[in-house]
Scaffold this active site. Structure first.
Site, PDB file in Angstrom:
ATOM      1  CB  CYS A  86     103.235  93.503  66.951  1.00 59.39           C
ATOM      2  SG  CYS A  86     103.672  92.881  65.317  1.00 59.39           S
ATOM      3  CB  CYS A  89     106.028  91.051  67.482  1.00 59.99           C
ATOM      4  SG  CYS A  89     106.253  92.596  66.568  1.00 59.99           S
TER       5      CYS A  89
END
Length: 460
Positions: A86, A89
């Site tokens: 991600c 992230c």
């Protein structure tokens, strides 16, 4: 005649019995000691594995084996449920690394942890993780989802309120100024002047996640002039981010106080974005939504001022606005495209339905204040057409990582890729002599052999 053992034999028997009893007692004590030692070791095992966390202030990695131990060990633990692939992230990770030592050094420390939710799916499902990253703070084992800023400095200020007192008691002008300055601007601030702490404590607990609460016991006339109230008790609501303030003079019954707090949690006119949509999640009021072309234009700013004036007189509704250029995917959900005459107003239920007011589909540039008034009158009179949005519901927008248009593009690209693969695998139909057919088969075999070699090279 009575049988009697010799005196020496009796003494030996008594001694043997004593030794046997002592041995049994020793065994029992040893066994009990062993059980106690095992129990103590088991009880201390959980804290020991996190013994140095508060000292080094690093982000700790949690998984299914130690997650429950962590949230039971620490009073406050902030957890990032992430996925390695991600992008959001990856950008968040260094901010958490910066914030972790600062949060660990607070008077009430907050530990920062992370969980690979893509790997530990059972743990992710248990905590209802449906997007990355999902951030939660566990307070005494009870979780609350975090929707605040993600930059390290703002994140620290934001999380401080979770460990702050439910109601701060302020006893001087300087204490009031310090409280307002320390409070994060993303939250509204409530200051009860001349109010008892007990009058607001229950509501402060209920809405602690969304606002700062305080009562001022001692203050000067200068403070009264600064916050523009002329009598006490008074509850002042501040929105530093939007430079807004409202005052409540009573009645100071919990029902009326709660209504004022709920209505003051949001600014008069809320700019709609991926982040601010989260603020609507628990609010039951309908949203008067105004869609403009570009919120940065001067004419849009003038319209927003009029929306704020309307909002102050209609606190039972939420007023929001969005720019088509700023959040196109969201605006398109309400039948808006590049050819739509903007500004456009609708009333959204926050879910899958919205209402268009008959005769007020769009707002012209002349006398917009009167047009807003007629729109609200038409809505309250029921002169509406109910429609369904084209895109996700509120929670769909909150949880969406890509947006509606991006998903369509992704599906299209995947479809084209599959089509190319399918075409590439189709063998052409060959018609001709046997020699030509044999030649074609030989060529195909050669191609297959080359393809096998290439595949083998990739796998190696």
């Amino acid at each position: 005649m009575t049988n009697m053992l010799p005196r020496s034999t009796a003494a030996a028997a008594v001694a043997a019995a004593a030794v046997s009893a002592a041995t049994a007692s020793t065994c029992i004590l040893f066994f009990l000691s062993l059980l106690f030692s095992i129990a103590s070791s088991s009880a201390q095992q959980q804290p020991e594995q996190f013994a140095d966390v508060n000292q080094d202030g690093k982000v700790i990695e949690l998984d299914e084996s130690n997650f429950d131990a962590a949230i039971s060990t620490f009073d406050y633990i902030f957890v990032d449920f992430y996925a390695p692939w991600c992008g959001h992230c990856k950008r968040l990770a260094p901010e958490l690394e910066k914030a972790a030592p600062v949060l660990a050094g607070l008077k009430q420390p907050i530990v920062v942890a992370k969980v690979n939710a893509d790997k530990y799916k059972r743990l992710a499902n248990k905590h209802e993780i449906d997007g990355y990253p999902t951030l939660k703070i566990f307070m005494h084992g009870v979780s609350t989802e975090y929707f605040g800023p993600r930059k390290a400095d703002l994140l620290v200020r934001f999380l401080k309120k979770f460990v702050a007192p439910d109601v701060a008691v302020l006893s001087s002008d300087s204490a009031i100024r310090e409280f307002v300055e320390a409070a994060d601007t993303n939250f509204p601030i409530f200051i009860g002047f001349g109010m008892e702490e007990s009058m607001i404590s229950n509501l402060a607990v209920k809405y602690k996640k969304k606002a700062w609460f305080s009562v001022a016991k001692d203050f000067s006339d200068e403070i009264m002039a600064f916050y523009d109230f002329d009598k006490v008790p008074a509850l002042v609501a501040l929105h530093p981010n939007y430079n807004e303030q409202s005052i409540f003079y009573g009645p100071f019954e919990e029902t009326f106080l709660e209504d004022f707090i709920i209505q003051s949690l949001l600014p008069l006119a809320l700019p709609i974005s991926q982040e601010t949509l989260k603020l609507l999640k628990d609010d039951k009021r309908k949203v008067v939504l105004t869609i403009v072309d570009d919120v940065s234009e001067d004419k849009s700013k003038e319209l927003i001022k009029l929306l704020k004036a309307a909002a102050s007189a209609n606190r039972d509704l939420i007023f929001g606005y969005v720019g088509f250029k700023q959040f196109e995917e969201f605006a398109e959900s309400f039948e808006v495209n590049k050819k739509t005459l903007l500004p456009k107003m609708v009333v959204w239920d926050g879910n899958e339905d919205y209402f268009s007011v008959i005769g007020s589909e769009s707002i012209t540039e002349v006398d917009q204040g009167s047009q807003i008034t007629r729109f609200l009158e038409g809505y309250r009179e029921g002169s509406v057409v109910q429609k369904s949005i084209n895109g996700p519901s509120l929670m769909g927008f909150i949880n969406s990582l890509f947006g509606v248009r991006s998903i369509f593009i992704l599906v299209f690209v995947v479809g084209v890729f599959i089509l190319i693969l399918t075409i590439g695998k189709e063998e052409p139909l060959t018609v001709g002599t046997r020699d030509q057919s044999d030649q074609h088969i030989s060529s195909a075999s050669t191609l297959e052999t080359r393809e096998a070699h290439r595949t083998g090279d990739k796998e190696d």
